[in-house]
Scaffold this motif. Structure first.
Motif, PDB file in Angstrom:
ATOM      1  N   LYS A 347       0.989  -1.327   0.033  1.00  8.12           N
ATOM      2  CA  LYS A 347       0.058  -0.204   0.185  1.00  8.12           C
ATOM      3  C   LYS A 347       0.826   1.236  -0.024  1.00  8.12           C
ATOM      4  N   ASN A 348       2.045   0.977  -0.052  1.00 11.42           N
ATOM      5  CA  ASN A 348       3.206   2.427   0.002  1.00 11.42           C
ATOM      6  C   ASN A 348       2.774   3.296   1.290  1.00 11.42           C
ATOM      7  N   ILE A 349       2.473   2.586   2.490  1.00 11.23           N
ATOM      8  CA  ILE A 349       2.298   3.312   3.605  1.00 11.23           C
ATOM      9  C   ILE A 349       3.750   3.625   4.277  1.00 11.23           C
ATOM     10  N   PHE A 350       4.645   2.445   4.146  1.00 12.17           N
ATOM     11  CA  PHE A 350       5.814   2.400   4.559  1.00 12.17           C
ATOM     12  C   PHE A 350       6.747   1.572   3.638  1.00 12.17           C
ATOM     13  N   CYS A 351       7.967   1.675   3.487  1.00 15.39           N
ATOM     14  CA  CYS A 351       8.751   0.960   2.557  1.00 15.39           C
ATOM     15  C   CYS A 351       9.474  -0.179   3.276  1.00 15.39           C
ATOM     16  N   GLU A 352       9.877  -1.107   2.783  1.00 19.31           N
ATOM     17  CA  GLU A 352      10.455  -2.548   3.186  1.00 19.31           C
ATOM     18  C   GLU A 352      11.775  -1.813   4.277  1.00 19.31           C
ATOM     19  N   GLU A 353      12.458  -0.966   3.996  1.00 19.02           N
ATOM     20  CA  GLU A 353      13.583  -0.431   4.726  1.00 19.02           C
ATOM     21  C   GLU A 353      13.153   0.043   6.019  1.00 19.02           C
ATOM     22  N   ASP A 354      11.873   0.748   6.103  1.00 20.51           N
ATOM     23  CA  ASP A 354      11.158   1.136   7.542  1.00 20.51           C
ATOM     24  C   ASP A 354      11.055   0.033   8.336  1.00 20.51           C
ATOM     25  N   LEU A 355      10.453  -1.145   7.628  1.00 21.45           N
ATOM     26  CA  LEU A 355       9.914  -2.314   8.445  1.00 21.45           C
ATOM     27  C   LEU A 355      10.874  -3.441   8.836  1.00 21.45           C
ATOM     28  N   LYS A 356      12.118  -3.139   8.282  1.00 17.84           N
ATOM     29  CA  LYS A 356      12.977  -4.191   8.404  1.00 17.84           C
ATOM     30  C   LYS A 356      13.344  -4.790   9.706  1.00 17.84           C
ATOM     31  N   ASP A 357      13.569  -3.777  10.788  1.00 18.06           N
ATOM     32  CA  ASP A 357      13.649  -4.316  12.143  1.00 18.06           C
ATOM     33  C   ASP A 357      12.746  -4.559  13.034  1.00 18.06           C
ATOM     34  N   LEU A 358      11.524  -4.453  12.317  1.00 18.22           N
ATOM     35  CA  LEU A 358      10.356  -4.881  13.106  1.00 18.22           C
ATOM     36  C   LEU A 358       9.802  -6.238  12.994  1.00 18.22           C
ATOM     37  N   LYS A 359      10.146  -6.999  13.908  1.00 20.99           N
ATOM     38  CA  LYS A 359       9.993  -8.475  13.787  1.00 20.99           C
ATOM     39  C   LYS A 359       8.646  -9.113  14.441  1.00 20.99           C
ATOM     40  N   SER A 360       7.778  -8.206  14.957  1.00 21.71           N
ATOM     41  CA  SER A 360       6.524  -8.754  15.609  1.00 21.71           C
ATOM     42  C   SER A 360       5.404  -7.784  15.149  1.00 21.71           C
ATOM     43  N   LEU A 361       4.050  -8.425  15.146  1.00 21.07           N
ATOM     44  CA  LEU A 361       2.933  -7.698  14.952  1.00 21.07           C
ATOM     45  C   LEU A 361       2.844  -6.473  16.091  1.00 21.07           C
ATOM     46  N   PRO A 362       3.256  -6.608  17.443  1.00 17.38           N
ATOM     47  CA  PRO A 362       3.127  -5.357  18.278  1.00 17.38           C
ATOM     48  C   PRO A 362       4.225  -4.339  17.715  1.00 17.38           C
ATOM     49  N   ALA A 363       5.264  -4.786  17.394  1.00 14.04           N
ATOM     50  CA  ALA A 363       6.482  -3.624  16.797  1.00 14.04           C
ATOM     51  C   ALA A 363       5.848  -3.150  15.779  1.00 14.04           C
TER      52      ALA A 363
END
Length: 496
Positions: A347-363
């Motif tokens: 959905k282009n809300i965030f890019c893959e780089e933004d989320l790469k360190d977030l390893k769980s649903l809560p994060a």
């Protein structure tokens, strides 16, 4: 020196020369009195109390000299303590000649002195202490900053906080306001039937909040401990002891980033009330916040960094509903962090780089809230209805077990309060802890550890309750209209 090219290096050079001059005066005081730093002074009034006296009343005041003006046989000065300042005068006519000459030769701005005499009004109408006796109580070997420049170096302002407080009335008022707020909070909770308790700062399990802990070693026990990230698990055990309402006002430690609205050592108010749910806490903390503002500011409409804020009502914001709009999906329908991340990227809300360190649903969900929703919440509001996977210690909603009875108070995009109805079911609590362990195993450094001793206490039974955490430093910065948390504490952490 009041020229525009005044620099910190100039100040350092001046202080080196001043130190040598003052050291000679120190030695002169020692030669006459035997000791330079006296053991006590019999004060009759504080400076604030003396300001309210009638002319002619006899007093003995003490404090730090912040100004001196010599006129031959007469000197005027300012005596300071944290409660205020007052003018004093000394003359050859009131002191004996030797005493006057000694004070004139050896007293400097920054010294602590004690003066006895009578209050009077000068010809200019200023209420003044006319000294008949004067003693140098402690010699300052280094000068105070020049009044004209004050402390302009930000690093020095925080490292030598005592100088900033002495020279800057705004700093002094802010820190005095903080003291007043803490006093109000304790009284407010005491009147509501809460008791103040203390829980350990050294803990063998890092739990109670989603945060990276500080690790230390207990040499006598040959064991690693964590500095507490929250007192929650221990306060709930105090509730299990039979105390219905408890609170703790103290330090928490989280080994995370430092910015204008985050400190790694911070002051947290946390309380728990038996037989309350989160709605009771919403009502109670709203009254307390409004009470603090009326006590400190005298109004519920204040300004923070140019933004007009109205605390007369706190609007409600549905967390799940608002995030569903932002993410264009139902966040409660996901069980896989990767599936939600894929949707967000698509959905282009965030890019893959933004989320790469977030390893769980809560994060991922918390990251979205903090980047996409919370910054828009400027006016005071209550966010409620949170996903159950965010807080393993919160009670599931009876109608929707995927949601929890939780709320936050958010002002100017900053979280001030986090609270919820507490989970007291040991079976559900163990399952929630085990989910946190799984999150940690996938790389979520902020996931909780499983605390068997807490589960044991819960298995012995706990009453229904609701708890709340209130960020003292963050709220204080808003009340005092200060841009950073470092501005509202006495000794902010500085790089060595």
């Amino acid at each position: 020196m009041h020229c525009s090219d005044h620099t910190p290096d100039d100040t350092i050079q001046q202080e080196v020369g001043e130190y040598e001059v003052r050291l000679r005066k120190y030695q002169a005081i020692a030669a006459r009195d035997g000791v330079v730093c006296k053991d006590k002074f019999q004060r009759t009034h504080t400076i604030a109390e003396a300001q309210k006296l009638a002319e002619g009343e006899e007093v003995a005041l003490c404090g730090r000299i912040t100004a001196l003006r010599w006129f031959g046989k007469l000197v005027f000065g300012k005596l300071y303590d944290a409660g205020g300042s007052i003018q004093f005068s000394l003359s050859k006519n009131e002191l004996d000649e030797e005493a006057f000459a000694f004070v004139k030769a050896n007293a400097d701005v920054g010294d602590y002195i004690g003066i006895s005499g009578a209050m009077y009004y000068t010809q200019k109408g200023e209420f003044t202490l006319k000294g008949s006796r004067c003693a140098i109580l402690s010699k300052a070997l280094r000068p105070l900053p020049e009044k004209f420049h004050g402390i302009t170096d930000v690093d020095r302002k925080f490292r030598q906080r005592y100088l900033d407080v002495i020279m800057n009335e705004s700093t002094r008022n802010t820190l005095a306001m903080r003291i007043q707020m803490l006093r109000f909070i304790r009284n407010f909770l005491d009147e509501a039937g809460f008791v103040e308790v203390e829980t350990p700062i050294l803990q063998n399990v890092a739990s109670g909040a989603a945060a990276r802990p500080f690790v230390t070693r207990h040499n006598a026990l040959d064991t690693e401990f964590y500095l507490r990230i929250a007192p929650e698990l221990f306060l709930k055990q105090v509730i299990a002891c039979g105390f219905d309402k408890v609170f703790e006002l103290g330090k928490n430690f989280r080994n995370e980033g430092m910015d204008a609205m985050h400190l790694q050592e911070f002051t947290m108010l946390e309380w728990y009330a038996s037989y309350w749910d989160f709605n009771d806490n919403i009502d109670f903390v709203t009254k307390m916040i409004q009470g603090i503002l009326m006590e400190l500011r005298g109004t519920l409409q204040i300004e923070y960094q140019g933004e007009a804020l109205d605390f007369s009502r706190l609007r409600r914001v549905d967390y799940i509903a608002e995030l569903n709009k932002i993410l264009e999906t139902d966040i409660l329908s996901y069980e896989s962090a990767q599936d939600l991340a894929n949707h967000i990227i698509q959905k282009n809300i965030f890019c893959e780089e933004d989320l790469k360190d977030l390893k769980s649903l809560p994060a991922i969900v918390d990251f979205t809230f903090k980047r996409k929703l919370r910054p828009s919440l400027v006016q005071p509001c209550v966010t409620f209805n949170y996903p159950a996977f965010l807080i393993p210690l919160a009670r599931r909603n009876d109608l929707n077990p995927k949601a929890i009875d939780m709320f936050q108070v958010v002002v100017c995009g900053a979280e001030i309060v986090k609270a919820y109805s507490e989970l007291v079911d040991p079976i559900l609590q163990r399952g929630a802890f085990e989910e946190q362990v799984r999150n940690k195993s996938t790389g979520d450094d902020e996931a909780f550890d499983l605390d068997e001793s807490f589960l044991l206490a819960m298995e012995h039974g706990m009453p229904p309750m609701s708890g709340l955490g209130f960020g003292i430093d963050r709220f204080m910065s808003i009340v005092a209209d200060q841009p950073t948390l470092r501005d509202v504490i006495f000794f902010p952490q500085m790089k060595v």
